[in-house]
Design an enzyme around this catalytic site. Structure first.
Site, short mmCIF file in Angstrom:
data_model
loop_
_atom_site.label_atom_id
_atom_site.label_comp_id
_atom_site.label_asym_id
_atom_site.label_seq_id
_atom_site.Cartn_x
_atom_site.Cartn_y
_atom_site.Cartn_z
N TYR A 138 -2.02 6.51 4.38
CA TYR A 138 -2.65 6.57 5.60
C TYR A 138 -2.61 7.84 5.91
CZ TYR A 138 -1.14 1.60 5.23
OH TYR A 138 -0.90 0.28 4.87
N CYS A 190 -8.21 20.53 20.08
CA CYS A 190 -7.87 21.00 21.21
C CYS A 190 -7.09 19.60 21.97
CB CYS A 190 -8.96 21.11 22.07
SG CYS A 190 -10.20 19.69 21.73
N GLU A 191 -5.94 19.38 21.49
CA GLU A 191 -5.44 18.30 22.13
C GLU A 191 -3.88 18.61 21.85
OE1 GLU A 191 -6.26 15.01 22.94
OE2 GLU A 191 -8.24 14.99 22.24
N GLY A 214 0.79 -1.03 0.06
CA GLY A 214 -0.02 -0.01 -0.10
C GLY A 214 0.99 1.32 -0.12
N1 LLP Z 1 -1.52 -6.35 3.83
C1 LLP Z 1 -2.11 -6.25 4.96
C2 LLP Z 1 -2.75 -7.57 5.38
C3 LLP Z 1 -1.99 -4.94 5.97
O1 LLP Z 1 -2.45 -5.38 6.92
C4 LLP Z 1 -1.38 -4.07 5.38
C5 LLP Z 1 -1.20 -2.88 6.31
C6 LLP Z 1 -0.95 -4.07 3.94
C7 LLP Z 1 -1.15 -5.18 3.10
C8 LLP Z 1 -0.06 -2.90 3.26
O2 LLP Z 1 0.93 -2.65 4.08
P1 LLP Z 1 1.92 -1.28 3.48
O3 LLP Z 1 2.46 -1.93 2.11
O4 LLP Z 1 1.24 -0.33 3.40
O5 LLP Z 1 3.12 -1.42 4.45
N2 LLP Z 1 -1.53 3.10 9.82
C9 LLP Z 1 -0.21 2.77 9.74
C10 LLP Z 1 0.07 1.54 8.82
C11 LLP Z 1 -0.91 0.26 9.07
C12 LLP Z 1 -0.67 -0.58 8.20
C13 LLP Z 1 -1.76 -1.78 8.32
N3 LLP Z 1 -1.53 -2.93 7.46
C14 LLP Z 1 0.70 4.01 9.26
O6 LLP Z 1 0.23 4.88 8.90
O7 LLP Z 1 1.98 3.59 9.28
#
Ligand code: LLP
Length: 429
Positions: free
Chosen positions: A376, A347-348, A280
């Site tokens: 994200y 407000c945090e 992602g």
């Molecule tokens: N596949 C699964 C099962 C996942 O849980 C995730 C991300 C991905 C693929 C994609 O991962 P990526 O390639 O984007 O690293 N909110 C957090 C990131 C949480 C990721 C959750 N899962 C942030 O802002 O860093």
């Protein structure tokens, strides 16, 4: 201060452009805070990754949780990606983008009956289960629908991805997947169920992983398991190595797709499987910025603050992970740098975009670009403090398109109503 530039975000004549469009122009047309994405970046990143794995049968499933605007989903799909969805909501977004069910994979540690039914009805390519209990439920639902469900287990390889604890998922102590040590028996039992076909093995050890070592280690463990499971007559076809490829937010030393391929392909090339990747962040993060305007500057006992109109409700990552997002003025003015906190109006105390940051002194009205916000960012935005979520724009060469407009105050109220009976009662008491 350092100004980050890339093929997509440049500073001709000291003013920031996204591709061929002046960022100032987008601010005056759509207001701030505003998300801006570069189509070119998304496209080039996808091609680079796909190219690196082109010597084997592979498919990239874009993890739509990173940025699920339907236009972003459609863009990756048109480039040849399938889509990884984590909930009914994401599945329905992908459908809205025109993606057919067999191009989707459903992930998620706690799928509901409704979500499993929807996925099966849509004929998804694979459901990735995270417990035996879940496979038993999938089997029951598939039986009631008179079909066979294609299922993979997410196996937890117990490898330390060396990333932030909140986004590390491949350790035994994490809630994700089934333990590698029990996987062989679990696969055998589940494969004997009447309405399930165990067709793949899956891992996802964490996010923002900046070394290829944990990938290699985890893939090697899973490859051994894959062979053993196949030996037992379970016809696995897909080997899913998850997402998690790290990107450069600041000074991180990251690996390239071809460096990752060099480490992984020797392990998987003889497995006779389709290699699946589900990134992602890698595909989107550095292709987006959050544009915000400086509302005020102030100094409290020697500490300088830039109060921006963008907040934790627009970009949550700095608040919850102390994540670094580079921030730079949209116009280079050749002013001296100051050290300051860049904060939002919420407000945090936790509402900040940067702390102790060196930045070319912004003044009231100056635009700031918060970099690496394509992943994200918008998907984690909220309405806290009654704030409307920001619009999203995609630039394509010298053209730009509003993908989603700023929420209105009506959106904030959705279908909330005053319940007359409830308040009559109150006033009679
Ligand atoms: N596949 C699964 C099962 C996942 O849980 C995730 C991300 C991905 C693929 C994609 O991962 P990526 O390639 O984007 O690293 N909110 C957090 C990131 C949480 C990721 C959750 N899962 C942030 O802002 O860093």
């Amino acid at each position: 201060m350092r100004y980050f530039e890339s093929d997509s975000f440049t500073y001709p004549e000291n003013k920031m452009f996204c591709e061929e469009v002046a960022v100032e122009k987008l601010a005056s047309e759509f207001g701030t805070p505003l998300y801006i994405y570069s189509r070119k970046f998304f496209t080039e990143r996808f091609k680079e990754l796909s190219e690196a794995f082109s010597s084997v049968n592979h498919k990239i499933y874009y993890a739509s949780k990173a940025n699920y605007n339907i236009n972003v989903i459609k863009l990756f799909s048109d480039l040849g990606a399938g889509i990884d969805v984590n909930s009914a909501g994401e599945l329905l977004r992908a459908k809205e983008a025109g993606i057919s069910g067999n191009e989707l994979m459903l992930s998620g540690v706690g799928k509901t009956v409704e979500e499993i039914k929807l996925a099966l009805k849509e004929n998804v390519m694979m459901l990735k289960a995270e417990s035996e209990d879940e496979v038993i439920r999938i089997n029951e639902i598939a039986a009631s629908m008179g079909i066979t469900a294609p299922v993979a287990f997410r196996v937890n390889p117990d490898v330390d991805a060396g990333t932030h604890p909140y986004i590390s998922t491949g350790l035994a102590e994490n809630k994700f997947g089934i333990p590698a040590s029990e996987a062989l028996d679990t696969y055998k039992r589940c494969n004997a169920l009447s309405n399930v076909k165990m067709c793949g093995i899956d891992m996802h050890i964490g996010s923002q992983i900046t070394s290829a070592d944990p990938f290699e280690e985890a893939v090697a463990r899973l490859a051994e398991l894959y062979k053993k499971i196949r030996k037992e007559g379970v016809e696995l076809e897909h080997f899913d190595i998850g997402g998690g490829i790290g990107i450069r937010y600041n000074d991180e030393k990251v690996f390239t797709p071809s460096q990752l391929a060099d480490r992984i392909l020797p392990i998987v090339k003889d497995l006779d499987c389709q290699l699946v990747l589900e990134p992602g962040r890698f595909l989107t993060a550095n292709g987006g910025i959050l544009l915000t305007e400086t509302l005020y500057t102030k100094e409290n006992r020697g500490k300088k603050f830039i109060v921006a109109d963008g907040a934790m409700t627009d970009l949550l990552r700095p608040s919850i992970y102390k994540a670094y997002h580079h921030i730079q003025p949209v116009v280079k003015n050749n002013r001296a740098d100051i050290t300051c906190d860049v904060v939002g109006p919420v407000c945090e105390s936790g509402d900040f975009l940067a702390k102790g940051r060196e930045i070319e002194e912004p003044r009231s009205g100056d635009l700031l670009a918060v970099m690496s916000a394509g992943a994200y960012g918008m998907v984690m935005a909220s309405n806290y403090n009654g704030r409307r979520r920001a619009p999203e724009v995609m630039v394509d060469g010298n053209e730009y398109f509003l993908l989603r407009s700023r929420e209105t105050y009506e959106h904030l109220l959705y279908d909330e109503k005053l319940i007359e009976k409830l308040h009559k009662k109150e006033s009679n008491e």
